[in-house]
Design a protein around this motif. Structure first.
Motif, PDB file in Angstrom:
ATOM      1  N   VAL A 191      21.260  27.058 -36.164  1.00  0.00           N
ATOM      2  CA  VAL A 191      21.740  27.626 -34.904  1.00  0.00           C
ATOM      3  C   VAL A 191      23.208  27.990 -35.128  1.00  0.00           C
ATOM      4  CG1 VAL A 191      22.223  27.218 -32.470  1.00  0.00           C
ATOM      5  CG2 VAL A 191      20.109  26.327 -33.490  1.00  0.00           C
TER       6      VAL A 191
ATOM      7  N   LYS B 270      19.524  31.242 -32.871  1.00  0.00           N
ATOM      8  CA  LYS B 270      18.814  30.537 -33.938  1.00  0.00           C
ATOM      9  C   LYS B 270      18.438  31.542 -35.028  1.00  0.00           C
ATOM     10  CE  LYS B 270      14.681  27.708 -34.682  1.00  0.00           C
ATOM     11  NZ  LYS B 270      13.526  27.102 -33.983  1.00  0.00           N
TER      12      LYS B 270
ATOM     13  N   LYS C 131      25.412  32.852 -29.278  1.00  0.00           N
ATOM     14  CA  LYS C 131      24.744  31.775 -30.011  1.00  0.00           C
ATOM     15  C   LYS C 131      23.293  32.173 -30.254  1.00  0.00           C
ATOM     16  CE  LYS C 131      23.864  26.822 -29.447  1.00  0.00           C
ATOM     17  NZ  LYS C 131      24.147  25.668 -28.558  1.00  0.00           N
TER      18      LYS C 131
END
Length: 158
Positions: A7, A90, A88
């Motif tokens: 992440v 993944k 942000k």
């Protein structure tokens, strides 16, 4: 082919940008953008160069090659550079090892693993390529390495 899930926190990339296509001029303008971005390494401004491709796995794309920036860098930024902000996200991270001319073969392998593992590309997020500064000038050697970050989502997008 090994990979890991990561992440990545929100980040900003500053660099040189251009639209491209995987058509007749294979990978144009990517090599030229990496060549221009070498200036950041040769002037000791950064430890890594970052390439960002939007959208991932697409014949037509927009590519930026530069570095992740902080607020101090932003205040001293030149006018010929572009700035891109990403939230942000993944990612699954693969490693290419070997001459840069073999990067397309690495992508071919990683897409097979990506599909077999059931991952789905998160639309609107960048594919990221990262090379450490000490590897510049070694693009034709067996020790050259590049990390390839593919953005993943939980479910396929229609």
């Amino acid at each position: 082919m090994e990979f890991e899930e990561v992440v990545k926190e929100a980040f900003v990339v500053v660099g040189y940008s251009a639209p491209g296509s995987w058509g007749e001029d294979f990978a144009y303008p990517i090599p030229g953008l990496w060549e221009k971005a070498k200036e950041f390494v040769t002037t000791n401004q950064v430890d890594q160069i970052v390439g960002v491709c939007l959208p991932p796995r697409s014949d037509d794309y927009y590519y930026t090659c530069g570095f992740e920036m902080d607020t101090v860098t932003f205040r001293r930024m030149r006018k010929d550079l572009t700035v891109h902000t990403f939230p942000k996200q993944k990612y699954v991270v693969f490693k290419h090892i070997g001459p840069s001319k073999n990067i397309p073969a690495t992508y071919h392998k990683l897409w097979k693993v990506f599909d077999q593992e059931g991952y789905f590309i998160e639309k609107g997020m960048p594919e990221i390529e990262v090379v450490d500064a000490h590897l510049f000038g070694k693009e034709d050697s067996d020790e050259y390495e590049m990390d390839i970050w593919i953005p993943v989502g939980e479910h396929p997008h229609e």
